[in-house]
Design a protein around this motif. Structure first.
Motif, PDB file in Angstrom:
ATOM      1  N   TYR A 146       0.815  -1.207  -0.059  1.00 33.88           N
ATOM      2  CA  TYR A 146       0.042  -0.049   0.455  1.00 33.88           C
ATOM      3  C   TYR A 146       0.571   1.396   0.026  1.00 33.88           C
ATOM      4  N   THR A 147       0.627   2.371  -0.410  1.00 38.07           N
ATOM      5  CA  THR A 147       1.090   4.011  -1.096  1.00 38.07           C
ATOM      6  C   THR A 147       0.625   4.657   0.353  1.00 38.07           C
ATOM      7  N   PRO A 148       1.294   4.699   1.800  1.00 37.02           N
ATOM      8  CA  PRO A 148       0.245   5.275   2.242  1.00 37.02           C
ATOM      9  C   PRO A 148       0.709   6.817   2.259  1.00 37.02           C
ATOM     10  N   LEU A 149      -0.722   7.392   2.805  1.00 42.57           N
ATOM     11  CA  LEU A 149      -1.148   9.011   3.122  1.00 42.57           C
ATOM     12  C   LEU A 149      -1.335   9.451   3.756  1.00 42.57           C
ATOM     13  N   TYR A 150      -0.560  10.158   4.881  1.00 43.80           N
ATOM     14  CA  TYR A 150      -0.465  10.893   5.669  1.00 43.80           C
ATOM     15  C   TYR A 150      -1.156  11.916   5.893  1.00 43.80           C
ATOM     16  N   LEU A 151      -2.046  11.819   6.537  1.00 42.09           N
ATOM     17  CA  LEU A 151      -3.165  14.190   6.739  1.00 42.09           C
ATOM     18  C   LEU A 151      -2.834  14.453   7.876  1.00 42.09           C
ATOM     19  N   ARG A 152      -2.705  15.700   8.431  1.00 42.52           N
ATOM     20  CA  ARG A 152      -2.968  16.841   8.229  1.00 42.52           C
ATOM     21  C   ARG A 152      -3.763  17.574   8.478  1.00 42.52           C
ATOM     22  N   TYR A 153      -4.662  17.732   9.526  1.00 49.96           N
ATOM     23  CA  TYR A 153      -6.483  18.528   9.162  1.00 49.96           C
ATOM     24  C   TYR A 153      -6.452  19.267  10.806  1.00 49.96           C
ATOM     25  N   ASN A 154      -7.056  20.717   9.883  1.00 50.44           N
ATOM     26  CA  ASN A 154      -7.092  21.673  11.525  1.00 50.44           C
ATOM     27  C   ASN A 154      -8.760  20.500  12.457  1.00 50.44           C
ATOM     28  N   THR A 155      -7.574  20.169  13.331  1.00 50.38           N
ATOM     29  CA  THR A 155      -9.545  19.004  14.265  1.00 50.38           C
ATOM     30  C   THR A 155     -10.088  20.240  15.015  1.00 50.38           C
ATOM     31  N   GLY A 156     -10.060  21.718  15.003  1.00 55.42           N
ATOM     32  CA  GLY A 156     -11.070  22.445  15.902  1.00 55.42           C
ATOM     33  C   GLY A 156     -12.162  22.255  14.770  1.00 55.42           C
ATOM     34  N   LEU A 157     -12.562  22.379  13.023  1.00 54.53           N
ATOM     35  CA  LEU A 157     -13.780  22.481  12.520  1.00 54.53           C
ATOM     36  C   LEU A 157     -14.058  21.371  12.618  1.00 54.53           C
ATOM     37  N   PRO A 158     -15.710  21.773  12.018  1.00 54.75           N
ATOM     38  CA  PRO A 158     -16.397  20.667  12.350  1.00 54.75           C
ATOM     39  C   PRO A 158     -16.486  19.892  11.923  1.00 54.75           C
ATOM     40  N   VAL A 159     -16.472  18.121  11.819  1.00 54.10           N
ATOM     41  CA  VAL A 159     -16.245  16.826  11.579  1.00 54.10           C
ATOM     42  C   VAL A 159     -17.278  17.079  10.106  1.00 54.10           C
ATOM     43  N   ALA A 160     -18.288  17.674   9.856  1.00 52.63           N
ATOM     44  CA  ALA A 160     -18.769  17.435   8.757  1.00 52.63           C
ATOM     45  C   ALA A 160     -17.702  18.348   7.644  1.00 52.63           C
ATOM     46  N   ASP A 161     -17.234  19.592   8.220  1.00 55.55           N
ATOM     47  CA  ASP A 161     -16.190  19.816   7.312  1.00 55.55           C
ATOM     48  C   ASP A 161     -15.183  19.561   6.728  1.00 55.55           C
ATOM     49  N   ASN A 162     -14.655  19.000   7.743  1.00 55.73           N
ATOM     50  CA  ASN A 162     -13.398  18.084   7.677  1.00 55.73           C
ATOM     51  C   ASN A 162     -13.586  17.636   6.796  1.00 55.73           C
ATOM     52  N   GLY A 163     -14.753  16.102   6.466  1.00 56.77           N
ATOM     53  CA  GLY A 163     -15.270  15.228   5.788  1.00 56.77           C
ATOM     54  C   GLY A 163     -14.999  16.090   4.492  1.00 56.77           C
ATOM     55  N   ASN A 164     -15.532  17.076   4.143  1.00 55.68           N
ATOM     56  CA  ASN A 164     -15.898  17.527   2.970  1.00 55.68           C
ATOM     57  C   ASN A 164     -14.750  18.067   2.852  1.00 55.68           C
ATOM     58  N   ALA A 165     -13.735  18.254   2.797  1.00 57.45           N
ATOM     59  CA  ALA A 165     -12.358  18.855   2.790  1.00 57.45           C
ATOM     60  C   ALA A 165     -11.651  17.393   2.348  1.00 57.45           C
ATOM     61  N   LEU A 166     -12.155  16.674   3.277  1.00 54.94           N
ATOM     62  CA  LEU A 166     -11.398  14.977   2.766  1.00 54.94           C
ATOM     63  C   LEU A 166     -11.626  14.808   1.413  1.00 54.94           C
ATOM     64  N   ALA A 167     -13.099  14.407   1.440  1.00 57.92           N
ATOM     65  CA  ALA A 167     -13.506  14.291  -0.644  1.00 57.92           C
ATOM     66  C   ALA A 167     -12.499  14.350  -1.478  1.00 57.92           C
ATOM     67  N   MET A 168     -12.452  16.047  -1.451  1.00 56.13           N
ATOM     68  CA  MET A 168     -12.293  16.973  -2.349  1.00 56.13           C
ATOM     69  C   MET A 168     -11.270  16.588  -1.976  1.00 56.13           C
ATOM     70  N   LEU A 169     -10.049  16.349  -1.506  1.00 53.92           N
ATOM     71  CA  LEU A 169      -8.989  16.344  -1.399  1.00 53.92           C
ATOM     72  C   LEU A 169      -8.335  15.179  -1.835  1.00 53.92           C
ATOM     73  N   LEU A 170      -9.460  14.252  -1.815  1.00 53.75           N
ATOM     74  CA  LEU A 170      -8.845  12.493  -2.123  1.00 53.75           C
ATOM     75  C   LEU A 170      -9.283  12.537  -3.854  1.00 53.75           C
ATOM     76  N   ASP A 171      -9.901  13.530  -4.105  1.00 53.87           N
ATOM     77  CA  ASP A 171     -10.739  13.695  -5.371  1.00 53.87           C
ATOM     78  C   ASP A 171      -9.518  13.929  -6.637  1.00 53.87           C
ATOM     79  N   ASP A 172      -8.781  15.182  -5.819  1.00 55.76           N
ATOM     80  CA  ASP A 172      -8.015  15.737  -6.353  1.00 55.76           C
ATOM     81  C   ASP A 172      -6.146  14.998  -6.070  1.00 55.76           C
TER      82      ASP A 172
END
Lengths: 336, 117
Positions: free
Chosen positions: A107-133
């Motif tokens: 497996y090729t590992p990818l480690y994410l770092r993100y702002n954990t203070g944001l609403p979970v839904a916002d981070n979920g959306n950002a992750l969906a976009m990031l994986l798209d990119d």
């Protein structure tokens, strides 16, 4: 400061990064709102630096990249350093679930770092976009994605999958397995306590207790979302409603075609021990709600799924870097 | 739990191959820190002033009910509010000055094209 620094620490988040990650966990939504330079933008990180999502940089960092991706998402107040095994000697290559899965299962590992203070839904959306990119620029075809989330990271993964399905993101179809390590799908007891404390303090007609209540209430939306395991925008909690009035879990389907695995720590050897029943792995309690395909509701006679594994005496943080936990992940990843 | 991770690592390590040294605060992050301290001081002063006034009001409100001394009590309360308000204003003023100074220092440190992390 007199000793020369071992090479391994340069590649790992130092105390500055940890402090910023903790700060983001506590008041990350405020930092973003104020456009503060300390707010973390979600990104893939490699050796303590954000990794630009371009084919060129991916090839440089992963000379042997494969068609199998493993995405690791940390929990509240943490960063990707939480995945590194603590017994990694200075100078040795970092050891984590990602590097082990890379070595043993390709497996090729990818480690994410993100702002954990944001609403979970916002981070979920950002992750969906990031994986798209990511998929758009990934230099090879991808046919298998494994998602691993620790604590709040697991909630973000579920949110991302759900939003990915809604937006018909191409990466969603390739998700084969999702691992949740100590994820509070039912909500975290500590945050429920925090909410109760704030409510009580603000109700007392005394300026000092109200002040303390107001200070406590400053905690980030990300933390507040843990109260109910809340991770969809439309399910945003209305603070006027009491706990129990939101049936948040009903609205969050598990990604249908993927396999879901729950890895849960317990404080004591015996999962029935009162301390474990009360505190779980110190932060997150044992799963007890309706877990769809994973765990039947309490009043059902069906046996619990084999996709749940308890790890006695493994506390919450340890779940992110433990040899026994990895062994279980590897076994499940290798199974058909 | 966090302590474990924080002790393990170190600060100030420079990146090995190009890019910014990530274990130090970038200018952007330093500016963020200054902003955050400013916001925290300002927010704390506001909260303490509100609480102070709410607490101070209680004995004055009680004393004002005693009719013969109501007028002098009101005067004393006004003086008290004036002094306390001045103290809080001066803290806000110093906070603003420190912030301006820090921003100027960062402006001086920052070279053109060196603004981001």
């Amino acid at each position: 400061m007199t000793n020369p620094r071992p090479a391994a620490t340069e590649r790992l988040p130092g105390w500055t990064e940890w402090s910023i990650s903790v700060l983001n966990g506590m008041v990350g939504d405020y930092l973003r709102h104020r456009r503060n330079g300390l707010a973390i933008e979600m990104a893939c990180y490699h050796q303590n630096r954000p990794l630009p999502l371009t084919a060129e940089s991916l090839r440089r960092v992963y000379p042997n990249l494969t068609a199998k991706l493993c995405v690791l998402l940390h929990g509240l107040g943490c960063n990707e350093g939480v995945w590194t095994f603590r017994n990694t000697a200075p100078g040795d290559p970092d050891i984590s679930y990602g590097t082990l899965l890379q070595r043993e299962l390709g497996y090729t590992p990818l480690y994410l770092r993100y702002n954990t203070g944001l609403p979970v839904a916002d981070n979920g959306n950002a992750l969906a976009m990031l994986l798209d990119d990511l998929l758009a620029c990934y230099p090879a075809s991808v046919d298998d994605i494994v998602l691993i989330g620790h604590s709040m990271g697991g909630l973000v993964l579920r949110s991302a999958c759900h939003q990915g399905v809604r937006q018909a993101c191409p990466w969603v179809d390739r998700v084969k397995r999702v691992f949740y390590l100590g994820t509070p799908h039912d909500g975290a007891a500590l945050e429920k306590l925090g909410h109760a404390a704030v409510t009580a303090l603000q109700a007392v007609p005394n300026p000092v207790t109200r002040l303390i209540g107001n200070i406590l209430d400053r905690r980030s939306q990300g933390v507040k979302d843990l109260r109910a395991g809340n991770w969809l925008t439309e399910d945003g909690l209305d603070d006027d409603l009491e706990i129990g009035q939101h049936d948040y879990r009903r609205a969050v389907p598990w990604l249908e075609h993927a396999r879901h695995y729950l890895l849960v720590g317990t404080l004591t050897e015996d999962p029935q021990h009162a301390l474990t029943q009360l505190l779980g792995d110190a932060l997150v309690r044992l799963p007890r709600g309706a877990y769809g395909p994973l765990l039947p509701a309490a009043d059902s006679d069906a046996a619990p799924s084999p996709h749940i594994k308890l790890f006695p005496k493994i506390h919450h943080m340890r779940l992110a870097h433990d040899a026994g936990v990895y062994e279980q992940i590897r076994q499940w990843c290798g199974s058909e | 739990m966090m302590q474990e991770s924080m002790n393990r690592s170190d600060n100030g390590a420079a990146a090995s191959d190009g890019g910014q040294p990530m274990s130090r605060l970038s200018i952007q992050q330093a500016r963020g820190l200054v902003d955050l301290i400013q916001d925290t001081v300002a927010g704390t002063v506001d909260a303490i002033e509100d609480t102070h006034q709410a607490i101070a009001r209680q004995p004055f409100a009680l004393l004002e009910r005693v009719r013969p001394i109501a007028a002098p009590v009101r005067l004393i309360e006004q003086i008290e509010r004036g002094i306390a308000g001045g103290v809080y204003q001066s803290i806000r003023g110093v906070n603003g000055l420190v912030g301006d100074l820090a921003t100027r220092v960062l402006d001086g440190v920052e070279k053109p094209g060196d603004s981001s992390s």
